[in-house]
Design a protein around this motif. Sequence first.
Motif, PDB file in Angstrom:
ATOM      1  N   ARG A  53      34.972  40.497  -6.372  1.00  0.00           N
ATOM      2  CA  ARG A  53      36.036  39.541  -6.083  1.00  0.00           C
ATOM      3  C   ARG A  53      37.045  39.517  -7.228  1.00  0.00           C
ATOM      4  NH1 ARG A  53      33.369  34.070  -5.021  1.00  0.00           N
ATOM      5  NH2 ARG A  53      32.355  35.376  -3.443  1.00  0.00           N
ATOM      6  N   GLY A  76      42.172  32.776  -9.870  1.00  0.00           N
ATOM      7  CA  GLY A  76      43.050  33.701  -9.172  1.00  0.00           C
ATOM      8  C   GLY A  76      44.160  32.985  -8.433  1.00  0.00           C
ATOM      9  N   ILE A 129      43.027  35.461  -1.908  1.00  0.00           N
ATOM     10  CA  ILE A 129      42.458  35.067  -3.194  1.00  0.00           C
ATOM     11  C   ILE A 129      41.698  33.749  -3.044  1.00  0.00           C
ATOM     12  CG2 ILE A 129      43.041  34.358  -5.538  1.00  0.00           C
ATOM     13  CD1 ILE A 129      45.373  36.318  -5.422  1.00  0.00           C
ATOM     14  N   GLU A 165      40.947  40.643  -6.577  1.00  0.00           N
ATOM     15  CA  GLU A 165      41.990  39.651  -6.818  1.00  0.00           C
ATOM     16  C   GLU A 165      42.968  40.131  -7.884  1.00  0.00           C
ATOM     17  OE1 GLU A 165      39.768  35.516  -5.465  1.00  0.00           O
ATOM     18  OE2 GLU A 165      40.378  35.777  -7.552  1.00  0.00           O
TER      19      GLU A 165
END
Length: 212
Positions: free
Chosen positions: A124, A180, A175, A128
């Motif tokens: 992740r 982020g 996101i 992002e």
Amino acid sequence: MKRFVSDYLAASVENEDDGGRMRWYPWHSAEYRFNHILNVVGLAADIARHEGADVDVVKVAALFHDISKLEAEQEVHAEEGARVAREYLETHGDYPASFVDQVCQIIADHSYQGSLMDVSLEMRCLIEADILDKIGANGTALMLLRMGYEARTHMDAAEMVERVFQRGHDASHRIVTERGQSLAHQRLKRVKWFREWLEDEVPQMDHEDGLL
């Protein structure tokens, strides 16, 4: 590692036939690609620290995530990048097999287009960061460079910056981390401000509504 990645990208371009695949586009240069990679490393590490992810895994995955971008087709560059990363990590140092496997899995899957709630925290962070680098100053500069390649005049600048904003706004919906989202908001706000600045100082530039 940084020197290896930089040299690999440069060699990828030098080895291309007939002047290179899309070589006239600025984002196909080794210089741009390495700069993008370093930006993603910094952003991904920042998100990882705030979100409690494994920073070392994230930084190494980010460093190698686009290493094959200039020599492989888009559809397979992630898998090729994972292959190059594995070969490097297994022959340069004594990295635990679990570390190598995790890094390479993230690289191989970094083009994933589904919900980021369904992937590991480390992946992740990388995805992002990859999104964020395209929606700020870097993405804006590239879009303005593209104007020259498309024989546009500076009067089209506001329209091109609007494209950066809209694409960034759409991409930012993916996101999910708090850090982020904060970074995306900051970057989009600056792109919006730049578009408004252009319109304010260039009276004949098109004033099309669209910025949110």
